[in-house]
Design a protein around this motif. Sequence first.
Motif, PDB file in Angstrom:
ATOM      1  N   MET A   1      -6.599   5.438   4.164  1.00 31.38           N
ATOM      2  CA  MET A   1      -6.724   6.665   5.188  1.00 31.38           C
ATOM      3  C   MET A   1      -5.394   6.526   6.048  1.00 31.38           C
ATOM      4  O   MET A   1      -4.860   7.461   6.413  1.00 31.38           O
ATOM      5  N   ARG A   2      -5.446   5.443   6.766  1.00 36.84           N
ATOM      6  CA  ARG A   2      -4.440   5.270   7.664  1.00 36.84           C
ATOM      7  C   ARG A   2      -3.000   5.269   7.258  1.00 36.84           C
ATOM      8  O   ARG A   2      -2.089   6.307   7.739  1.00 36.84           O
ATOM      9  N   LEU A   3      -2.534   4.777   5.865  1.00 35.28           N
ATOM     10  CA  LEU A   3      -1.388   5.003   5.367  1.00 35.28           C
ATOM     11  C   LEU A   3      -0.965   6.527   4.852  1.00 35.28           C
ATOM     12  O   LEU A   3       0.008   6.737   5.059  1.00 35.28           O
ATOM     13  N   ARG A   4      -2.173   7.163   4.555  1.00 37.10           N
ATOM     14  CA  ARG A   4      -1.851   8.384   4.265  1.00 37.10           C
ATOM     15  C   ARG A   4      -1.444   9.408   5.362  1.00 37.10           C
ATOM     16  O   ARG A   4      -1.046  10.456   5.235  1.00 37.10           O
ATOM     17  N   GLU A   5      -1.938   8.878   6.646  1.00 36.43           N
ATOM     18  CA  GLU A   5      -1.539   9.885   7.819  1.00 36.43           C
ATOM     19  C   GLU A   5      -0.146   9.264   8.360  1.00 36.43           C
ATOM     20  O   GLU A   5       0.189  10.222   9.109  1.00 36.43           O
ATOM     21  N   GLU A   6       0.463   8.291   7.856  1.00 33.51           N
ATOM     22  CA  GLU A   6       1.771   8.169   8.189  1.00 33.51           C
ATOM     23  C   GLU A   6       2.999   9.386   7.960  1.00 33.51           C
ATOM     24  O   GLU A   6       2.639   9.972   6.856  1.00 33.51           O
TER      25      GLU A   6
ATOM     26  N   GLY B   1       0.902  -1.390  -0.094  1.00 36.27           N
ATOM     27  CA  GLY B   1      -0.103  -0.023   0.010  1.00 36.27           C
ATOM     28  C   GLY B   1       0.930   1.200   0.184  1.00 36.27           C
ATOM     29  O   GLY B   1       0.628   2.345  -0.696  1.00 36.27           O
ATOM     30  N   ARG B   2       1.940   1.153   0.800  1.00 37.12           N
ATOM     31  CA  ARG B   2       2.805   2.420   0.651  1.00 37.12           C
ATOM     32  C   ARG B   2       3.534   2.696  -0.681  1.00 37.12           C
ATOM     33  O   ARG B   2       3.597   3.877  -1.032  1.00 37.12           O
ATOM     34  N   LYS B   3       3.630   1.854  -1.217  1.00 40.35           N
ATOM     35  CA  LYS B   3       4.312   1.832  -2.605  1.00 40.35           C
ATOM     36  C   LYS B   3       3.327   2.343  -3.571  1.00 40.35           C
ATOM     37  O   LYS B   3       3.651   3.230  -4.330  1.00 40.35           O
ATOM     38  N   VAL B   4       2.097   1.724  -3.456  1.00 38.21           N
ATOM     39  CA  VAL B   4       1.135   2.241  -4.529  1.00 38.21           C
ATOM     40  C   VAL B   4       0.520   3.753  -4.024  1.00 38.21           C
ATOM     41  O   VAL B   4       0.476   4.646  -5.114  1.00 38.21           O
ATOM     42  N   LEU B   5       0.626   3.957  -2.986  1.00 44.81           N
ATOM     43  CA  LEU B   5       0.123   5.529  -2.648  1.00 44.81           C
ATOM     44  C   LEU B   5       1.135   6.367  -2.815  1.00 44.81           C
ATOM     45  O   LEU B   5       1.022   7.562  -2.746  1.00 44.81           O
ATOM     46  N   ALA B   6       2.503   5.977  -2.928  1.00 44.93           N
ATOM     47  CA  ALA B   6       3.533   6.921  -3.399  1.00 44.93           C
ATOM     48  C   ALA B   6       3.510   7.540  -4.805  1.00 44.93           C
ATOM     49  O   ALA B   6       4.308   8.342  -5.162  1.00 44.93           O
ATOM     50  N   ARG B   7       2.647   6.867  -5.616  1.00 43.43           N
ATOM     51  CA  ARG B   7       2.459   7.325  -6.875  1.00 43.43           C
ATOM     52  C   ARG B   7       1.871   8.666  -6.942  1.00 43.43           C
ATOM     53  O   ARG B   7       1.053   9.053  -6.212  1.00 43.43           O
ATOM     54  N   LEU B   8       2.056   9.221  -8.016  1.00 37.87           N
ATOM     55  CA  LEU B   8       1.859  10.848  -8.275  1.00 37.87           C
ATOM     56  C   LEU B   8       0.466  11.128  -8.245  1.00 37.87           C
ATOM     57  O   LEU B   8      -0.293  11.773  -7.936  1.00 37.87           O
ATOM     58  N   ARG B   9      -0.141   9.829  -8.852  1.00 39.73           N
ATOM     59  CA  ARG B   9      -1.695   9.824  -8.886  1.00 39.73           C
ATOM     60  C   ARG B   9      -2.504   9.959  -7.602  1.00 39.73           C
ATOM     61  O   ARG B   9      -3.525  10.335  -7.508  1.00 39.73           O
ATOM     62  N   PHE B  10      -1.904   9.352  -6.587  1.00 41.06           N
ATOM     63  CA  PHE B  10      -2.702   9.296  -5.361  1.00 41.06           C
ATOM     64  C   PHE B  10      -2.021  10.128  -4.362  1.00 41.06           C
ATOM     65  O   PHE B  10      -2.550  10.132  -3.185  1.00 41.06           O
ATOM     66  N   ARG B  11      -1.141  11.117  -4.595  1.00 36.55           N
ATOM     67  CA  ARG B  11      -0.748  12.250  -3.738  1.00 36.55           C
ATOM     68  C   ARG B  11      -1.627  13.158  -3.545  1.00 36.55           C
ATOM     69  O   ARG B  11      -1.678  13.861  -2.362  1.00 36.55           O
ATOM     70  N   GLY B  12      -2.738  13.463  -4.179  1.00 36.24           N
ATOM     71  CA  GLY B  12      -3.571  14.542  -3.770  1.00 36.24           C
ATOM     72  C   GLY B  12      -4.907  13.947  -3.308  1.00 36.24           C
ATOM     73  O   GLY B  12      -4.780  12.658  -2.899  1.00 36.24           O
TER      74      GLY B  12
END
Length: 388
Positions: free
Chosen positions: A383-388, A350-361
């Motif tokens: 939501m939990r991973l984005r709070e890290e 999940g951390r790797k996927v959410l690090a993609r530019l598409r999911f930063r906003g």
Amino acid sequence: MDTERIVRTFVEYYEELGHRRISGSTLLPPPGDTVLFTTSGMHPITPYLEGRPHPLGRRLVNVQRCLRTTDLDEVGDSTHLTVFEMLGTWSLGDYGGSRSLDWGYRLLTEGLGVDPGLLHATVYGGGDQVGPDTASLRRWQEHGVPVELTVEDNWWSNGPVGPCGPDSEIFLWTGDTPPRSTPTRDERWVEVWNHVMMHHRRLDDGRLVPLPQRNVDTGLGLERLASLLQGKSSVFECDVFEPWRRVVPSLWPLDEPSLRLVHDHLRSAVVVVGDGVLPASTGRGYVLRRLVRRVLTVLWRDDPSRSLGDLPDELVSHTLDRFRQEGDPGHVRRLLVEEEDRFGRLMERGRKVLARLRFRGPLGDDDFHYLHDTHGLPRDLVMRLREE
């Protein structure tokens, strides 16, 4: 008075009054029940409340393990648990509500030693289709117990349709001052026991029709009752949590709210596994998965090296024995560790996927659907991973 003695006192008291003890069933409800888990003692005997003769007669008593997912977000306060034991009694078309209240009052005050001056009752005040419960009101007045009339708070139902009826709830004062106010106005009044006069069935159109027989269904949470009788300020301080309080803080130093969540969710996970449920992405298995993941989120918040593999067999064995389950503690712990490994891998992916530019906003519904369907990342985890 420890919990074993409370159970023995309760069951023997009602057996002397002609009740037959029925075996508490598993957390898995009977076929045809729409709920994921047994949430009250009445679930396994619903057909008998609706008129089928019970093989043991018309007066029953039992101890039933229950799980309530609706309380997940309330766990951590002084009174709620996810998995708990429910003491219950039933009159299947036999005696009425007034007698049930008499017996309940006598057990609390004489059998369990509760000061009558610390009791308060609530009674159904009446609605569009059913009038006020004057019989219960009179009975409490005869015992000198103060009464508060309510409407929604004193109507019990198992859902939008099905058996239902007015109830009378018994509260115990837990404040440091003499009792004051009423249960709906002061949270220091803690509900102990609910007596439901289950006389009606609600139809799809909202109308109430009489059940084939007039029943009484009562229930009280064992751990909550034990904490009150033992003079404790929360359910997590009663005797059933003694091994957890002794072992876990030295294993995983946590603040009190986190300790309570870990104690409750791990204990609940052990019981769910003990009843044969395996982690899954839907249904009962997903409830188990949520319990384990919430624990791991708390443990890893301060130290990612913490592992459920460190959980002593002593705590697993104590919990299985407490709920009369015959599981292998080693098997239960191995299953929890396997789920931990699975969650760890999912977190890393999940951390790797959410690090993609598409999911930063900001994320929209389409993003959440994609992350769940393509990568197996549920919304709460995202939501939990984005709070890290």
